[in-house]
Design an enzyme around this catalytic site. Sequence first.
Site, PDB file in Angstrom:
ATOM      1  N   SER A  87     -35.294 -73.346  -8.975  1.00 45.27           N
ATOM      2  CA  SER A  87     -34.588 -73.384 -10.249  1.00 45.27           C
ATOM      3  C   SER A  87     -34.187 -74.824 -10.529  1.00 45.27           C
ATOM      4  O   SER A  87     -34.030 -75.615  -9.599  1.00 45.27           O
ATOM      5  CB  SER A  87     -33.316 -72.529 -10.167  1.00 45.27           C
ATOM      6  OG  SER A  87     -32.463 -72.764 -11.270  1.00 45.27           O
ATOM      7  N   TYR A 137     -25.704 -70.486  -5.581  1.00 42.99           N
ATOM      8  CA  TYR A 137     -27.099 -70.292  -6.004  1.00 42.99           C
ATOM      9  C   TYR A 137     -27.824 -71.639  -5.995  1.00 42.99           C
ATOM     10  O   TYR A 137     -28.939 -71.758  -5.476  1.00 42.99           O
ATOM     11  CB  TYR A 137     -27.104 -69.663  -7.396  1.00 42.99           C
ATOM     12  CG  TYR A 137     -28.470 -69.432  -7.981  1.00 42.99           C
ATOM     13  CD1 TYR A 137     -29.272 -68.384  -7.539  1.00 42.99           C
ATOM     14  CD2 TYR A 137     -28.964 -70.251  -9.012  1.00 42.99           C
ATOM     15  CE1 TYR A 137     -30.527 -68.162  -8.089  1.00 42.99           C
ATOM     16  CE2 TYR A 137     -30.204 -70.028  -9.569  1.00 42.99           C
ATOM     17  CZ  TYR A 137     -30.986 -68.978  -9.106  1.00 42.99           C
ATOM     18  OH  TYR A 137     -32.235 -68.758  -9.656  1.00 42.99           O
ATOM     19  N   LYS A 180     -31.212 -72.915  -3.857  1.00 43.60           N
ATOM     20  CA  LYS A 180     -32.433 -73.387  -4.522  1.00 43.60           C
ATOM     21  C   LYS A 180     -32.783 -74.808  -4.095  1.00 43.60           C
ATOM     22  O   LYS A 180     -33.960 -75.172  -3.998  1.00 43.60           O
ATOM     23  CB  LYS A 180     -32.283 -73.272  -6.039  1.00 43.60           C
ATOM     24  CG  LYS A 180     -32.235 -71.815  -6.515  1.00 43.60           C
ATOM     25  CD  LYS A 180     -33.437 -71.014  -6.027  1.00 43.60           C
ATOM     26  CE  LYS A 180     -33.544 -69.642  -6.611  1.00 43.60           C
ATOM     27  NZ  LYS A 180     -34.717 -68.900  -6.120  1.00 43.60           N
TER      28      LYS A 180
END
Length: 258
Positions: free
Chosen positions: A149, A162, A166
Amino acid sequence: MSNIKQKFDLTGKVAIVTGSSKGIGLSIAKGLAENGAKVVISSRKQEAVDAVAAEFNSAGLEAVGIACHIGQSEQREALVAKTMEKYGRIDILVNNAAINPFYGPLETSNEEVFDKIMNVNVKAPWLLSNLVHPHMKAQGGGSIINIASVEGVHPGFRLGLYSVTKSALIMLTKNQAKEWGRHGIRSNVVCPGLIKTKFSEALWSNEKLIAGYEQMVPLSRMADPDEMAGVVMLLASDAGSYMTGGVYAADGGYLISG
């Protein structure tokens, strides 16, 4: 001279796509199948993957559904074993499945959430790649495509854990590329921007946030899941035969804005 269109042809290749019953994963799986690959549709529920495989088959595409919760080791092993049993080879692995169970400031989360998100977003792609590695090595090569991402490159707000996962996935990709290149195994990472999927609904259902995002990114809009498939086709095929260890953003210009 070789024909470039032929280099995108995946006939005879076998691809596993995790988290492919919906969203980006489904678009990627469809693109691979349309380019001739035999595709293993995988996500947690067997009925969901069976439904997608049936849809593909009725459209004349080759696919099979194999359920797998990628956070569980015996299910990862079964996914690879069943794929080998069914097709006898694995040429492409797309580590797409991911979770984001928490949206909020770093200090308000807890260890349980941290362990859960690291397990699915980092540990599972590492171990699943390790499981396909001997098969790819034995056949003289393969392509691993990890879906990260833009959050792994540029920190946003309220997506801290998160983002950490990533970022780790990006570095995992570079290490895979460095260590496994001599076996003909390529590993690349795609970093999508904001895409209209169920996964990111918490973000795009916020009208104020979306208005700000659309004002900021050069292309002035969110992406459709289908817009992620093209870059994966390149990385999966012989058209991208000299590409490894690369980080590719498909983000409407998010990373150059702001």
